[in-house]
Every structure is written in structure tokens, then in C-alpha cells.
Write a protein that holds these residues in place. Structure first.
Motif, PDB file in Angstrom:
ATOM      1  N   ARG A  64     -55.807 -24.871  58.855  1.00 10.15           N
ATOM      2  CA  ARG A  64     -57.228 -24.783  59.187  1.00 10.15           C
ATOM      3  C   ARG A  64     -57.431 -24.055  60.505  1.00 10.15           C
ATOM      4  N   ALA A  65     -56.574 -24.368  61.495  1.00 15.74           N
ATOM      5  CA  ALA A  65     -56.697 -23.715  62.800  1.00 15.74           C
ATOM      6  C   ALA A  65     -56.461 -22.213  62.682  1.00 15.74           C
ATOM      7  N   LEU A  66     -55.455 -21.818  61.901  1.00 20.42           N
ATOM      8  CA  LEU A  66     -55.191 -20.388  61.707  1.00 20.42           C
ATOM      9  C   LEU A  66     -56.353 -19.714  60.998  1.00 20.42           C
ATOM     10  N   LEU A  67     -56.876 -20.355  59.953  1.00 18.74           N
ATOM     11  CA  LEU A  67     -57.997 -19.756  59.214  1.00 18.74           C
ATOM     12  C   LEU A  67     -59.210 -19.580  60.123  1.00 18.74           C
ATOM     13  N   ASP A  68     -59.480 -20.566  60.966  1.00 19.37           N
ATOM     14  CA  ASP A  68     -60.600 -20.442  61.905  1.00 19.37           C
ATOM     15  C   ASP A  68     -60.382 -19.284  62.863  1.00 19.37           C
ATOM     16  N   ARG A  69     -59.129 -19.102  63.291  1.00 20.66           N
ATOM     17  CA  ARG A  69     -58.848 -17.996  64.211  1.00 20.66           C
ATOM     18  C   ARG A  69     -58.970 -16.656  63.509  1.00 20.66           C
ATOM     19  N   PHE A  70     -58.470 -16.572  62.287  1.00 24.29           N
ATOM     20  CA  PHE A  70     -58.485 -15.302  61.571  1.00 24.29           C
ATOM     21  C   PHE A  70     -59.886 -14.915  61.103  1.00 24.29           C
ATOM     22  N   THR A  71     -60.788 -15.876  60.994  1.00 28.37           N
ATOM     23  CA  THR A  71     -62.171 -15.551  60.627  1.00 28.37           C
ATOM     24  C   THR A  71     -63.045 -15.317  61.855  1.00 28.37           C
ATOM     25  N   GLY A  72     -62.495 -15.587  63.032  1.00 22.72           N
ATOM     26  CA  GLY A  72     -63.268 -15.438  64.258  1.00 22.72           C
ATOM     27  C   GLY A  72     -64.055 -16.673  64.625  1.00 22.72           C
ATOM     28  N   ALA A  73     -63.902 -17.758  63.852  1.00 25.17           N
ATOM     29  CA  ALA A  73     -64.639 -18.992  64.145  1.00 25.17           C
ATOM     30  C   ALA A  73     -64.074 -19.698  65.368  1.00 25.17           C
ATOM     31  N   ARG A  74     -62.843 -19.406  65.710  1.00 27.61           N
ATOM     32  CA  ARG A  74     -62.222 -20.026  66.888  1.00 27.61           C
ATOM     33  C   ARG A  74     -61.681 -18.915  67.783  1.00 27.61           C
ATOM     34  N   ARG A  75     -62.096 -18.938  69.045  1.00 22.38           N
ATOM     35  CA  ARG A  75     -61.644 -17.923  69.990  1.00 22.38           C
ATOM     36  C   ARG A  75     -60.241 -18.257  70.500  1.00 22.38           C
ATOM     37  N   LEU A  76     -59.549 -17.220  70.952  1.00 25.30           N
ATOM     38  CA  LEU A  76     -58.263 -17.441  71.584  1.00 25.30           C
ATOM     39  C   LEU A  76     -58.444 -18.227  72.873  1.00 25.30           C
ATOM     40  N   PRO A  77     -57.479 -19.086  73.240  1.00 26.68           N
ATOM     41  CA  PRO A  77     -57.545 -19.750  74.554  1.00 26.68           C
ATOM     42  C   PRO A  77     -57.641 -18.695  75.657  1.00 26.68           C
ATOM     43  N   PRO A  78     -58.422 -18.955  76.689  1.00 27.10           N
ATOM     44  CA  PRO A  78     -58.621 -17.944  77.752  1.00 27.10           C
ATOM     45  C   PRO A  78     -57.323 -17.426  78.349  1.00 27.10           C
ATOM     46  N   ALA A  79     -56.340 -18.304  78.546  1.00 33.11           N
ATOM     47  CA  ALA A  79     -55.083 -17.866  79.153  1.00 33.11           C
ATOM     48  C   ALA A  79     -54.352 -16.885  78.245  1.00 33.11           C
ATOM     49  N   ARG A  80     -54.366 -17.148  76.925  1.00 40.03           N
ATOM     50  CA  ARG A  80     -53.702 -16.224  76.007  1.00 40.03           C
ATOM     51  C   ARG A  80     -54.450 -14.900  75.947  1.00 40.03           C
TER      52      ARG A  80
END
Length: 368
Positions: free
Chosen positions: A175-191
């Protein structure tokens, strides 16, 4: 009769049911090579395996199940179709404070038949269903193959598809990967800041400034990983419509005929599912031919996502509604890819299932 003797008697009765089909009884060593096997089971079994070191053979593992060694045996010398059955102890560490045994008997049945895969699925399921019929268990089915096909049909990069496929069996990570790949979850600021620096200065300069290498990862490995992360960030997001349809698929729970209709509708948006859904329909017909009432047979698209990671098709389990505290009494599934891995490229499509006789005995004693 002692408790162990009663469990053994139950196990032998189940074994006799399987041998009556013509299945060949086989055995597997208690100690198996860890380096070959543990990666095939997935994170859950790796974390719960008992390992030891042999001076001559290296790291070894107490047998966590029978399927992998039976597949190894078959791929070395077997012909298809072939049926095998077995009875013996398996060993898995349990959580601290758990009253579940770290060692228990397992009775199983494995069917290798590449010419009739959906009929083989139905045969194994029906055989176990009949063996357990007096216990009033609740069956549940799933299909990992449909989930894998859904990932493959997404409009995204091969690297992202590979990551999603790898984490099918880890729902939260998936779920976390899918959210990242759809743009629903931003990368952590440090990364995000680190990747900005990599794009601006290059990985080599950043690693040189970081100091000497520490640990097992080489600078080259880290640089390659940073390159993959930069490329992933630049990839366009998975279309929201596809992600929504995938979410609908993952939450699908219905009797098998209704699930089939829903899957056919999903094929309109994810046409790459068509082959897997057609196989689902054929399997439903094969189950009916085996005397299974598919009209009430539950299907859950996400069932099997927290079990053995070598399953890649039809999966099933039998649960005890009167004893929700118990693990599944029986489980099974299709593992075609496993046979290809252990067969060095040669494949022998197969499906198997296992029963825990001590749970069968417990339910018989609890019967009203």
C-alpha cells in the motif's frame, strides 16, 4: 491413548485418504540446506525458521514445510502427472507468549499436472474439502495470479512493477509503495533533499564526501541504489483510475460467481487481467464438476497475501468458525514459479495442500 498417539492416528487416517487416490508417499530430510530454501519461503517463514550450522554442509534449517523439498525431489526425477503425499513434523518459531506449538505434524498432498491446471486446482481443493467435511469448516479461496496480473498491467515502469510484485505478500508495504507511485504520498523531506543533491552533484561526489565505507554495502552498490531512486522519482505517476481499480480488486470479497462477474467488469479497465480471469471461470466450472457448491464458495482477492510467498495462483484455506483462535486447519495453493526456480528453468505446474491433524483432533473433541 496419549495425546501424541491420538494426533498421529488422525494424521495416518488423513494420509490414507490421500494414498487412496494413488498418491505416492514420500519423506523429506529434517535438516535442509538453508541457503537454497529460506529465500523461497518469504519473510515470515525466514523469521520463524530454526537454523543451525553443520561443519560440512554449512547453514541448515529444520524443515519448515514439505512442499519445497518435495518439489526438489520431483524436479530431479519426476514425470507428470504425479501425485505425492507425506506425513511428518515441521518446525516454526512462535511469537513470545504464544501457546502455539513450535513443532507439529503436517499431512500434505501435491499434484504435478501441467496439462490440466484448473482441473488439478479443483481436485486438490475438493479432496481436502471432503477429508474435512465432518468438521463444519469455512472454506475461503483466493488467486494470487490475478493480483500479479493486475500489477503487470499497470501503466508504469518495469522497476515499479517488480517492486509491487515483490511486496504482494506484505500488504502494508504494498500500500505504501502504491501510494508513492501514484503520487498520493510524498517522499520524506530528507530523502527528497538527498536525491536533489545526487541530481545536482552526482552520486560519486556525495559518496566521496561521506567518508570511508562502513558495513557490507560497497560504494558502487549505494551509487546504483541512488540512481534507481532518482530514476523512480522522475517516472510519471500511475494513473489514478488504474490505482482505484486495483484498490477495488484488492478489496473484492464475494461468493465465487459474483466475484467472477466483478472481475469481468474490472477487465474493462485492466484488460491485462483477461487471461487470469478466464482461468478463474474455468476453475469454477472444474470445482462444480468435483461436486463443490461454488454458488456459496467464498472468494477473497487478498486471501493468501500473508502466507507462503511461493504461491502464485489459486490459494485456499479452511477455517474453524467455532474456534477463531485457531490457525487455518488446512491451506494450499498453486506454485508454478517455484517449480521453475527449483527446476533450473524447467517448469512442472503444481498445486498442493496441507492439513494440521492436531487441529482436526481438537475440533473433533470440541464437536457438540
Amino acid at each position: 491413548m496419549t495425546a501424541k498417539a491420538a494426533i498421529r492416528a488422525e494424521a495416518e487416517a488423513l494420509l490414507a485418504t490421500f494414498t487412496a487416490t494413488g498418491a505416492k508417499p514420500v519423506e523429506a530430510d529434517l535438516l535442509l540446506p538453508a541457503d537454497t530454501l529460506l529465500d523461497l519461503y518469504g519473510e515470515d517463514i525466514r523469521a520463524r525458521a530454526y537454523t543451525t550450522h553443520d561443519p560440512d554442509r554449512g547453514e541448515m534449517v529444520l524443515r519448515p514445510d514439505f512442499t519445497v523439498p518435495v518439489v526438489q525431489m520431483h524436479m530431479q526425477s519426476g514425470a507428470t502427472p504425479a501425485r505425492y503425499t507425506y506425513l511428518g513434523e515441521v518446525f516454526r518459531k512462535q511469537p513470545v507468549g504464544s501457546d502455539r506449538p513450535p513443532e507439529y505434524l503436517q499431512v500434505g498432498y501435491e499434484l504435478f499436472d501441467g496439462d490440466r491446471p484448473v482441473e488439478a486446482d479443483a481436485e486438490v481443493f475438493a479432496l481436502i474439502a471432503r477429508a474435512l467435511a465432518p468438521l463444519g469448516l469455512k472454506p475461503v479461496t483466493g488467486d494470487i495470479g490475478i493480483l500479479l496480473a493486475a500489477v503487470d498491467t499497470l501503466s508504469t515502469t518495469d522497476a515499479r512493477k517488480a517492486a509491487l510484485r515483490r511486496h504482494i505478500w506484505r500488504p502494508r508495504r504494498f500500500r505504501a509503495l502504491l501510494d508513492r507511485f501514484t503520487g498520493a504520498r510524498r517522499l520524506p523531506p530528507a530523502r527528497a533533499a538527498l536525491l536533489d543533491r545526487v541530481e545536482a552533484q552526482g552520486a560519486a561526489k556525495i559518496l566521496a564526501e561521506a567518508g570511508p565505507e562502513i558495513g557490507l554495502r560497497r560504494a558502487q552498490d549505494i551509487a546504483e541504489r541512488l540512481g534507481h531512486l532518482v530514476a523512480d522519482r522522475a517516472a510519471p505517476p500511475i494513473p489514478p483510475g488504474e490505482a482505484e481499480v486495483l484498490g477495488t480488486l484488492l478489496s473484492l470479497r464475494a461468493p465465487m460467481p459474483e466475484a467472477y462477474e466483478a472481475l469481468c467488469d474490472i477487465c474493462v479497465d485492466l484488460p491485462g487481467l483477461a487471461v487470469a480471469v478466464d482461468r478463474f471461470g474455468q476453475r469454477m466450472e472444474a470445482l462444480t464438476a468435483q461436486g463443490i457448491d461454488t454458488a456459496t464458495l467464498p472468494f477473497e482477492a487478498s486471501f493468501g497475501r500473508t502466507t507462503l510467498e511461493y504461491y502464485d495462483g489459486f490459494v485456499f484455506g479452511f477455517l474453524a468458525p467455532r474456534r477463531p483462535d485457531l490457525p487455518p486447519v488446512a491451506t494450499g495453493g498453486r506454485y508454478d514459479t517455484l517449480t521453475r526456480v527449483l527446476g533450473a528453468g524447467q517448469e512442472a505446474p503444481a498445486i498442493g495442500g496441507v492439513i494440521r491433524p492436531e487441529l482436526v483432533l481438537t475440533l473433533r473433541k470440541d464437536a457438540p
